[in-house]
Design a protein around this motif. Structure first.
Motif, mmCIF file in Angstrom:
data_model
loop_
_atom_site.group_PDB
_atom_site.id
_atom_site.type_symbol
_atom_site.label_atom_id
_atom_site.label_comp_id
_atom_site.label_asym_id
_atom_site.label_seq_id
_atom_site.Cartn_x
_atom_site.Cartn_y
_atom_site.Cartn_z
ATOM 1 N N SER A 69 12.469 40.712 67.334
ATOM 2 C CA SER A 69 13.859 40.722 66.869
ATOM 3 C C SER A 69 14.575 39.455 67.302
ATOM 4 C CB SER A 69 14.605 41.937 67.431
ATOM 5 O OG SER A 69 14.055 43.118 66.936
ATOM 6 N N ASN A 70 14.331 39.031 68.510
ATOM 7 C CA ASN A 70 14.953 37.823 69.029
ATOM 8 C C ASN A 70 14.528 36.593 68.225
ATOM 9 O OD1 ASN A 70 16.685 36.642 71.015
ATOM 10 N ND2 ASN A 70 14.857 35.759 71.962
ATOM 11 N N LEU A 71 13.275 36.522 67.839
ATOM 12 C CA LEU A 71 12.776 35.399 67.042
ATOM 13 C C LEU A 71 13.528 35.313 65.716
ATOM 14 C CD1 LEU A 71 10.658 33.116 66.719
ATOM 15 C CD2 LEU A 71 9.087 34.826 65.850
ATOM 16 N N VAL A 72 13.729 36.442 65.062
ATOM 17 C CA VAL A 72 14.421 36.449 63.773
ATOM 18 C C VAL A 72 15.900 36.128 63.934
ATOM 19 C CG1 VAL A 72 15.086 37.891 61.804
ATOM 20 C CG2 VAL A 72 12.804 38.079 62.752
ATOM 21 N N GLU A 73 16.529 36.710 64.927
ATOM 22 C CA GLU A 73 17.970 36.569 65.085
ATOM 23 C C GLU A 73 18.399 35.232 65.674
ATOM 24 O OE1 GLU A 73 18.961 40.032 67.345
ATOM 25 O OE2 GLU A 73 18.474 41.379 65.679
ATOM 26 N N GLU A 74 17.560 34.637 66.516
ATOM 27 C CA GLU A 74 17.967 33.441 67.247
ATOM 28 C C GLU A 74 17.495 32.124 66.647
ATOM 29 O OE1 GLU A 74 20.093 33.598 69.826
ATOM 30 O OE2 GLU A 74 20.154 35.772 69.568
ATOM 31 N N MET A 99 18.812 42.279 59.643
ATOM 32 C CA MET A 99 17.553 42.866 60.021
ATOM 33 C C MET A 99 17.784 44.294 60.462
ATOM 34 S SD MET A 99 14.867 41.726 62.942
ATOM 35 C CE MET A 99 15.182 42.878 64.247
ATOM 36 N N THR A 100 16.940 45.179 60.045
ATOM 37 C CA THR A 100 16.980 46.563 60.461
ATOM 38 C C THR A 100 16.023 46.726 61.631
ATOM 39 O OG1 THR A 100 17.359 47.229 58.187
ATOM 40 C CG2 THR A 100 16.669 48.938 59.722
ATOM 41 N N ALA A 101 16.573 47.009 62.790
ATOM 42 C CA ALA A 101 15.732 47.141 63.976
ATOM 43 C C ALA A 101 15.000 48.480 63.936
ATOM 44 C CB ALA A 101 16.573 47.036 65.237
ATOM 45 N N PRO A 102 13.714 48.458 64.206
ATOM 46 C CA PRO A 102 12.968 49.703 64.237
ATOM 47 C C PRO A 102 13.346 50.507 65.476
ATOM 48 C CG PRO A 102 11.583 47.918 64.952
ATOM 49 C CD PRO A 102 12.886 47.312 64.512
ATOM 50 N N SER A 103 13.208 51.798 65.389
ATOM 51 C CA SER A 103 13.448 52.646 66.553
ATOM 52 C C SER A 103 12.322 52.425 67.553
ATOM 53 C CB SER A 103 13.486 54.108 66.128
ATOM 54 O OG SER A 103 13.538 54.925 67.268
ATOM 55 N N THR A 104 12.707 52.197 68.794
ATOM 56 C CA THR A 104 11.702 52.008 69.841
ATOM 57 C C THR A 104 11.680 53.194 70.785
ATOM 58 O OG1 THR A 104 13.271 50.766 71.192
ATOM 59 C CG2 THR A 104 11.838 49.496 69.726
ATOM 60 N N PHE A 105 12.370 54.278 70.404
ATOM 61 C CA PHE A 105 12.391 55.488 71.226
ATOM 62 C C PHE A 105 10.978 56.032 71.374
ATOM 63 C CE2 PHE A 105 12.664 60.094 71.714
ATOM 64 C CZ PHE A 105 13.422 60.169 72.872
ATOM 65 N N GLY A 106 10.581 56.319 72.594
ATOM 66 C CA GLY A 106 9.272 56.901 72.850
ATOM 67 C C GLY A 106 8.144 55.896 72.971
ATOM 68 N N LEU A 107 8.434 54.617 72.800
ATOM 69 C CA LEU A 107 7.389 53.601 72.915
ATOM 70 C C LEU A 107 7.264 53.129 74.361
ATOM 71 C CD1 LEU A 107 8.021 51.346 69.794
ATOM 72 C CD2 LEU A 107 6.346 53.176 70.053
ATOM 73 N N SER A 108 6.104 52.597 74.691
ATOM 74 C CA SER A 108 5.866 52.060 76.024
ATOM 75 C C SER A 108 6.748 50.835 76.256
ATOM 76 C CB SER A 108 4.399 51.667 76.173
ATOM 77 O OG SER A 108 4.100 50.571 75.314
ATOM 78 N N THR A 109 6.866 50.446 77.500
ATOM 79 C CA THR A 109 7.647 49.266 77.858
ATOM 80 C C THR A 109 7.103 48.029 77.162
ATOM 81 O OG1 THR A 109 8.185 50.225 80.005
ATOM 82 C CG2 THR A 109 8.412 47.825 79.796
ATOM 83 N N GLU A 110 5.779 47.881 77.098
ATOM 84 C CA GLU A 110 5.168 46.718 76.448
ATOM 85 C C GLU A 110 5.508 46.678 74.964
ATOM 86 O OE1 GLU A 110 3.409 48.877 78.334
ATOM 87 O OE2 GLU A 110 2.935 47.676 80.102
ATOM 88 N N ALA A 111 5.451 47.823 74.292
ATOM 89 C CA ALA A 111 5.775 47.880 72.864
ATOM 90 C C ALA A 111 7.245 47.555 72.639
ATOM 91 C CB ALA A 111 5.428 49.249 72.291
ATOM 92 N N ARG A 112 8.136 48.099 73.469
ATOM 93 C CA ARG A 112 9.571 47.791 73.339
ATOM 94 C C ARG A 112 9.817 46.314 73.570
ATOM 95 N NH1 ARG A 112 10.074 52.458 76.452
ATOM 96 N NH2 ARG A 112 10.795 51.237 78.224
ATOM 97 N N ASN A 113 9.119 45.709 74.541
ATOM 98 C CA ASN A 113 9.286 44.276 74.797
ATOM 99 C C ASN A 113 8.845 43.438 73.602
ATOM 100 O OD1 ASN A 113 10.353 44.676 77.345
ATOM 101 N ND2 ASN A 113 8.411 44.355 78.401
#
Length: 160
Positions: free
Chosen positions: A21-26, A1-15
Protein backbone atom coordinates in the motif's frame (compact mmCIF):
# COMPACT_ATOMS: atom_id res chain seq x y z
CA UNK A 1 -6.75 2.25 -3.81
CA UNK A 2 -9.01 -0.12 -1.94
CA UNK A 3 -7.05 -1.56 0.95
CA UNK A 4 -7.65 -5.24 1.55
CA UNK A 5 -8.80 -6.35 4.97
CA UNK A 6 -5.86 -7.60 6.98
CA UNK A 7 -7.99 -8.78 9.91
CA UNK A 8 -6.87 -12.22 11.05
CA UNK A 9 -3.61 -12.19 9.09
CA UNK A 10 -0.19 -12.79 10.61
CA UNK A 11 2.10 -9.88 11.41
CA UNK A 12 4.27 -10.71 8.38
CA UNK A 13 1.26 -10.70 6.03
CA UNK A 14 -0.01 -7.39 7.46
CA UNK A 15 3.48 -5.89 7.04
CA UNK A 16 3.61 -6.96 3.38
CA UNK A 17 0.17 -5.45 2.78
CA UNK A 18 1.39 -2.22 4.39
CA UNK A 19 4.56 -2.18 2.26
CA UNK A 20 2.52 -2.71 -0.90
CA UNK A 21 0.00 0.00 0.00
CA UNK A 22 2.83 2.36 0.84
CA UNK A 23 4.48 1.74 -2.54
CA UNK A 24 1.28 2.70 -4.39
CA UNK A 25 0.40 5.68 -2.22
CA UNK A 26 3.86 7.21 -1.79
CA UNK A 27 5.55 6.77 -5.17
CA UNK A 28 4.40 9.23 -7.84
CA UNK A 29 3.16 7.67 -11.06
CA UNK A 30 2.43 4.19 -9.67
CA UNK A 31 -1.04 2.95 -10.68
CA UNK A 32 -1.04 -0.59 -9.33
CA UNK A 33 1.25 -3.17 -7.78
CA UNK A 34 1.14 -6.95 -7.47
CA UNK A 35 3.23 -9.78 -6.07
CA UNK A 36 3.05 -13.06 -7.98
CA UNK A 37 4.36 -16.41 -6.75
CA UNK A 38 6.87 -18.43 -8.75
CA UNK A 39 3.99 -20.58 -10.03
CA UNK A 40 2.09 -17.54 -11.33
CA UNK A 41 -0.50 -17.06 -8.58
CA UNK A 42 -1.27 -13.59 -7.26
CA UNK A 43 -0.18 -13.24 -3.62
CA UNK A 44 -0.71 -9.51 -3.04
CA UNK A 45 -2.38 -6.77 -5.00
CA UNK A 46 -2.97 -3.07 -4.57
CA UNK A 47 -6.59 -3.66 -5.64
CA UNK A 48 -7.65 -7.21 -4.78
CA UNK A 49 -11.40 -6.51 -4.83
CA UNK A 50 -13.73 -6.48 -7.77
CA UNK A 51 -16.33 -3.82 -8.47
CA UNK A 52 -19.92 -4.73 -7.73
CA UNK A 53 -21.90 -4.93 -10.97
CA UNK A 54 -24.60 -2.70 -9.44
CA UNK A 55 -22.11 0.09 -8.79
CA UNK A 56 -20.91 2.43 -11.53
CA UNK A 57 -17.51 1.48 -12.82
CA UNK A 58 -14.70 3.55 -11.37
CA UNK A 59 -12.03 4.89 -13.71
CA UNK A 60 -9.31 2.31 -14.25
CA UNK A 61 -5.72 3.37 -13.77
CA UNK A 62 -4.37 -0.16 -14.07
CA UNK A 63 -4.74 -2.77 -16.77
CA UNK A 64 -8.27 -3.34 -18.02
CA UNK A 65 -10.37 -5.88 -16.18
CA UNK A 66 -8.94 -6.50 -12.74
CA UNK A 67 -5.86 -6.77 -10.62
CA UNK A 68 -5.56 -10.33 -11.94
CA UNK A 69 -4.65 -8.85 -15.33
CA UNK A 70 -1.52 -7.21 -13.93
CA UNK A 71 -0.60 -10.46 -12.17
CA UNK A 72 -0.99 -12.36 -15.46
CA UNK A 73 1.13 -9.82 -17.31
CA UNK A 74 3.85 -9.91 -14.63
CA UNK A 75 3.90 -13.70 -14.60
CA UNK A 76 4.16 -13.84 -18.40
CA UNK A 77 6.93 -11.24 -18.56
CA UNK A 78 8.80 -13.07 -15.81
CA UNK A 79 8.55 -16.39 -17.62
CA UNK A 80 9.62 -14.89 -20.93
CA UNK A 81 12.65 -13.14 -19.48
CA UNK A 82 13.79 -16.20 -17.52
CA UNK A 83 13.64 -18.23 -20.75
CA UNK A 84 15.56 -15.53 -22.63
CA UNK A 85 18.22 -15.40 -19.90
CA UNK A 86 18.67 -19.18 -20.10
CA UNK A 87 19.05 -19.08 -23.88
CA UNK A 88 21.62 -16.30 -23.60
CA UNK A 89 23.46 -17.78 -20.60
CA UNK A 90 22.66 -14.50 -18.87
CA UNK A 91 22.15 -15.79 -15.34
CA UNK A 92 19.22 -14.78 -13.18
CA UNK A 93 16.88 -11.99 -14.22
CA UNK A 94 16.91 -9.14 -11.73
CA UNK A 95 14.45 -6.73 -13.31
CA UNK A 96 12.55 -6.02 -16.49
CA UNK A 97 10.97 -2.80 -17.71
CA UNK A 98 8.52 -2.36 -20.57
CA UNK A 99 7.95 1.23 -21.67
CA UNK A 100 4.80 1.88 -23.69
CA UNK A 101 3.21 5.04 -25.05
CA UNK A 102 0.58 5.08 -22.32
CA UNK A 103 2.38 3.46 -19.40
CA UNK A 104 5.18 1.31 -18.09
CA UNK A 105 5.41 -2.10 -16.47
CA UNK A 106 8.25 -3.01 -14.15
CA UNK A 107 8.99 -6.54 -12.95
CA UNK A 108 11.55 -7.33 -10.26
CA UNK A 109 12.55 -10.73 -8.91
CA UNK A 110 12.07 -11.52 -5.24
CA UNK A 111 14.47 -13.96 -3.59
CA UNK A 112 12.08 -16.92 -3.51
CA UNK A 113 11.21 -16.80 -7.22
CA UNK A 114 8.21 -14.56 -6.68
CA UNK A 115 7.87 -11.38 -8.72
CA UNK A 116 6.99 -7.82 -7.86
CA UNK A 117 5.15 -6.02 -10.66
CA UNK A 118 4.31 -2.34 -10.99
CA UNK A 119 2.14 -0.60 -13.57
CA UNK A 120 3.02 3.09 -13.78
CA UNK A 121 2.30 6.24 -15.75
CA UNK A 122 4.27 6.85 -18.95
CA UNK A 123 5.94 9.95 -17.46
CA UNK A 124 6.99 8.27 -14.21
CA UNK A 125 10.50 8.58 -12.85
CA UNK A 126 11.83 5.09 -13.62
CA UNK A 127 14.74 5.43 -11.23
CA UNK A 128 12.48 6.33 -8.31
CA UNK A 129 10.14 3.41 -9.04
CA UNK A 130 13.05 0.96 -9.40
CA UNK A 131 14.51 2.25 -6.11
CA UNK A 132 11.24 1.75 -4.21
CA UNK A 133 10.74 -1.66 -5.79
CA UNK A 134 14.23 -2.67 -4.62
CA UNK A 135 13.34 -1.49 -1.11
CA UNK A 136 10.17 -3.61 -1.19
CA UNK A 137 12.06 -6.65 -2.45
CA UNK A 138 14.74 -6.19 0.21
CA UNK A 139 12.14 -6.00 2.97
CA UNK A 140 9.79 -8.69 1.64
CA UNK A 141 12.16 -11.26 0.21
CA UNK A 142 13.27 -12.83 3.46
CA UNK A 143 9.73 -13.21 4.89
CA UNK A 144 8.04 -14.86 1.88
CA UNK A 145 8.18 -18.35 3.34
CA UNK A 146 6.01 -21.17 1.96
CA UNK A 147 3.67 -20.71 4.94
CA UNK A 148 3.28 -16.98 4.29
CA UNK A 149 2.73 -17.54 0.55
CA UNK A 150 -0.05 -20.00 1.44
CA UNK A 151 -1.61 -17.51 3.85
CA UNK A 152 -1.48 -14.73 1.24
CA UNK A 153 -3.04 -16.96 -1.44
CA UNK A 154 -5.91 -17.83 0.89
CA UNK A 155 -6.49 -14.17 1.75
CA UNK A 156 -6.54 -13.24 -1.96
CA UNK A 157 -9.06 -16.02 -2.69
CA UNK A 158 -11.35 -14.84 0.11
CA UNK A 159 -11.15 -11.21 -1.13
CA UNK A 160 -12.52 -12.14 -4.56
Amino acid sequence: MTAPSTFGLSTEARNLHWLLSNLVEEVPGVHSVTVVSSDGLMLLSSDPGHHNAAEPAAPQNGPRGSSADLATIVSGIGSLTVGAAKLMDGGGVKQTMVAMEEGSVFVMSISDGSLLGVHAAPDCDMGVIAYHMALFVGRAGHVLTPELRSELRKSMESAQ
